[in-house]
Enzyme design. Structure first.
Site, PDB file in Angstrom:
ATOM      1  N   HIS A  15       0.862  -1.186   0.000  1.00 39.04           N
ATOM      2  CA  HIS A  15       0.000   0.000   0.000  1.00 39.04           C
ATOM      3  C   HIS A  15       0.899   1.236   0.000  1.00 39.04           C
ATOM      4  O   HIS A  15       1.753   1.391   0.869  1.00 39.04           O
ATOM      5  CB  HIS A  15      -0.919  -0.013   1.233  1.00 39.04           C
ATOM      6  CG  HIS A  15      -1.906  -1.141   1.211  1.00 39.04           C
ATOM      7  ND1 HIS A  15      -2.131  -1.980   2.280  1.00 39.04           N
ATOM      8  CD2 HIS A  15      -2.734  -1.563   0.214  1.00 39.04           C
ATOM      9  CE1 HIS A  15      -3.056  -2.876   1.946  1.00 39.04           C
ATOM     10  NE2 HIS A  15      -3.442  -2.641   0.708  1.00 39.04           N
ATOM     11  N   GLU A  19       1.690   3.631   3.042  1.00 39.47           N
ATOM     12  CA  GLU A  19       2.215   3.044   4.276  1.00 39.47           C
ATOM     13  C   GLU A  19       3.737   3.116   4.248  1.00 39.47           C
ATOM     14  O   GLU A  19       4.423   2.193   3.793  1.00 39.47           O
ATOM     15  CB  GLU A  19       1.696   1.606   4.419  1.00 39.47           C
ATOM     16  CG  GLU A  19       0.177   1.598   4.519  1.00 39.47           C
ATOM     17  CD  GLU A  19      -0.448   0.218   4.567  1.00 39.47           C
ATOM     18  OE1 GLU A  19      -1.681   0.138   4.634  1.00 39.47           O
ATOM     19  OE2 GLU A  19       0.298  -0.766   4.530  1.00 39.47           O
ATOM     20  N   HIS A  45       3.207  -3.629   6.954  1.00 33.98           N
ATOM     21  CA  HIS A  45       2.177  -2.615   6.687  1.00 33.98           C
ATOM     22  C   HIS A  45       2.032  -1.684   7.886  1.00 33.98           C
ATOM     23  O   HIS A  45       2.538  -1.956   8.975  1.00 33.98           O
ATOM     24  CB  HIS A  45       0.810  -3.296   6.480  1.00 33.98           C
ATOM     25  CG  HIS A  45       0.704  -4.064   5.198  1.00 33.98           C
ATOM     26  ND1 HIS A  45      -0.104  -3.671   4.163  1.00 33.98           N
ATOM     27  CD2 HIS A  45       1.308  -5.203   4.793  1.00 33.98           C
ATOM     28  CE1 HIS A  45      -0.007  -4.532   3.173  1.00 33.98           C
ATOM     29  NE2 HIS A  45       0.849  -5.478   3.527  1.00 33.98           N
ATOM     30  N   GLU A 103       1.196  -5.599  10.828  1.00 32.78           N
ATOM     31  CA  GLU A 103       0.635  -4.245  10.940  1.00 32.78           C
ATOM     32  C   GLU A 103       1.392  -3.556  12.074  1.00 32.78           C
ATOM     33  O   GLU A 103       1.264  -3.926  13.236  1.00 32.78           O
ATOM     34  CB  GLU A 103      -0.858  -4.312  11.247  1.00 32.78           C
ATOM     35  CG  GLU A 103      -1.688  -4.944  10.132  1.00 32.78           C
ATOM     36  CD  GLU A 103      -1.892  -4.015   8.929  1.00 32.78           C
ATOM     37  OE1 GLU A 103      -1.480  -2.826   8.993  1.00 32.78           O
ATOM     38  OE2 GLU A 103      -2.456  -4.483   7.928  1.00 32.78           O
TER      39      GLU A 103
HETATM   40 ZN   LIG Z   1      -1.450  -2.094   4.169  1.00 32.09          ZN
END
Ligand SMILES: [Zn+2]
Length: 326
Positions: free
Chosen positions: A53, A56, A146, A209
């Site tokens: 992404h 990020e 992420h 994450e």
């Molecule tokens: Zn992500």
């Protein structure tokens, strides 16, 4: 920033495409894809990815710091490593994605999408990873870093793809050493990058994450130091470097149900500002589409990644049930 990350963010192709680092040789394979192979014989392969992404950025900065340390010779690399910056065009524009969410397209799902940046990238990354695993050592890990958009009751957590066999303790312990406070176990296949490497290459894979997404340069990298330190230990010493924990600390969850946007009439009854891991009680209405209603089934279920603004057919959220530490 190190040269590879800089070149990728600038959208450039390096003049030199292979060379020698301290104790390893490197080869630039594609935009945002570089392989580092130690001179000494190693038994493990690692795909280390960030920037799937494009908004990020902290994981890209962590990756850059780790690469810097490798090139300075501060880490003696003990893995064959494929470093992947997932979506260079989205990183250049600071957007999550250009046309579609890349992290829903893996495992050949890209074939169902219109031609575009992410469709082409998913196909290319599948080939790059396949090529890497085809001639790299058989013990395979994939760490995909992420940051989340929304707040979270567990600021740092891992999402692990569906896997038939048990997860090796050394892998889970390393994730905890990297600062993850919760581990979420998928029960069915999906379209994420980590699902792809787990399902097709039997890699031990985790979507990490690591906190909240901020623009480049505005990340508080101290908040990410546990992850960076754990990565440096892992790259230089292997999973054996993980200290044995007597008391596992991470809370563990399995996906109990998925909320899918079924069509235009779909209503998600979870407010936009709901933070990840917010609990809901049995019977609460979560989503509906006409007569089709989804409610909390277990005593308590916890929401992850609620998002009503997804395209029909895609995931509008996950519901979790807590499970004992495996
Ligand atoms: Zn992500």
């Amino acid at each position: 920033m190190d040269e590879f990350v800089q070149t990728t963010l600038a959208g450039l192709v390096p003049a030199q495409k292979k060379g020698e680092g301290p104790g390893f040789r490197w080869q630039w394979l594609e935009q945002g894809v570089i392989r580092l192979t130690p001179h000494s014989k190693v038994t493990r392969s690692l795909v280390l990815s960030a920037g799937i992404h494009g908004n990020e950025t902290a994981p890209v900065e962590i990756l850059s710091q780790v690469l810097d340390a490798l090139w300075r010779g501060e880490i003696v690399l003990c893995w064959d490593v494929l470093v992947v910056l997932g979506n260079p065009l989205a990183l250049q524009t600071g957007k999550r994605y250009q046309a579609c969410d890349l992290n829903r397209m893996f495992g050949g799902r890209w074939e169902a999408f219109e031609p575009g940046t992410e469709r082409a990238r998913a196909e290319l990354l599948e080939q790059a990873v396949g090529g890497f695993f085809a001639n790299s050592p058989p013990v395979r890990w994939h760490l995909d870093m992420h940051t989340a958009i929304r707040g979270s009751l567990h600021p740092r957590f891992g999402v692990l793809p569906a896997r038939n066999a048990a997860w090796p303790a050394a892998f889970l312990q390393w994730l905890e050493m990297a600062g993850l406070e919760a581990l979420v176990f998928h029960q069915t296949p999906g379209g994420t990058f980590t699902h792809f490497t787990a399902q097709y290459y039997d890699a031990l894979s985790c979507t990490m994450e690591l906190g909240k997404a901020m623009p480049f340069g505005q990340n508080n990298l101290n908040a990410f130091s546990a992850a960076r330190h754990a990565l440096e230990e892992l790259l230089g010493k292997g999973p054996e470097a993980v200290p044995v924990v007597q008391q596992p600390v991470a809370r563990c969850y399995k996906v109990s149900q998925q909320l899918t946007r079924t069509g235009e009439a779909f209503i998600l009854h979870i407010p936009d500002d709901t933070v990840n891991f917010t609990p809901f009680s049995k019977g609460e209405l979560l989503a509906e589409d006409g007569d089709n209603k989804q409610v909390v089934q277990q005593e308590t279920e916890y929401v992850l990644f609620p998002n009503r603004l997804v395209a029909p057919g895609l995931r509008a959220g996950l519901m979790l049930a807590e499970i004992p530490h495996p």
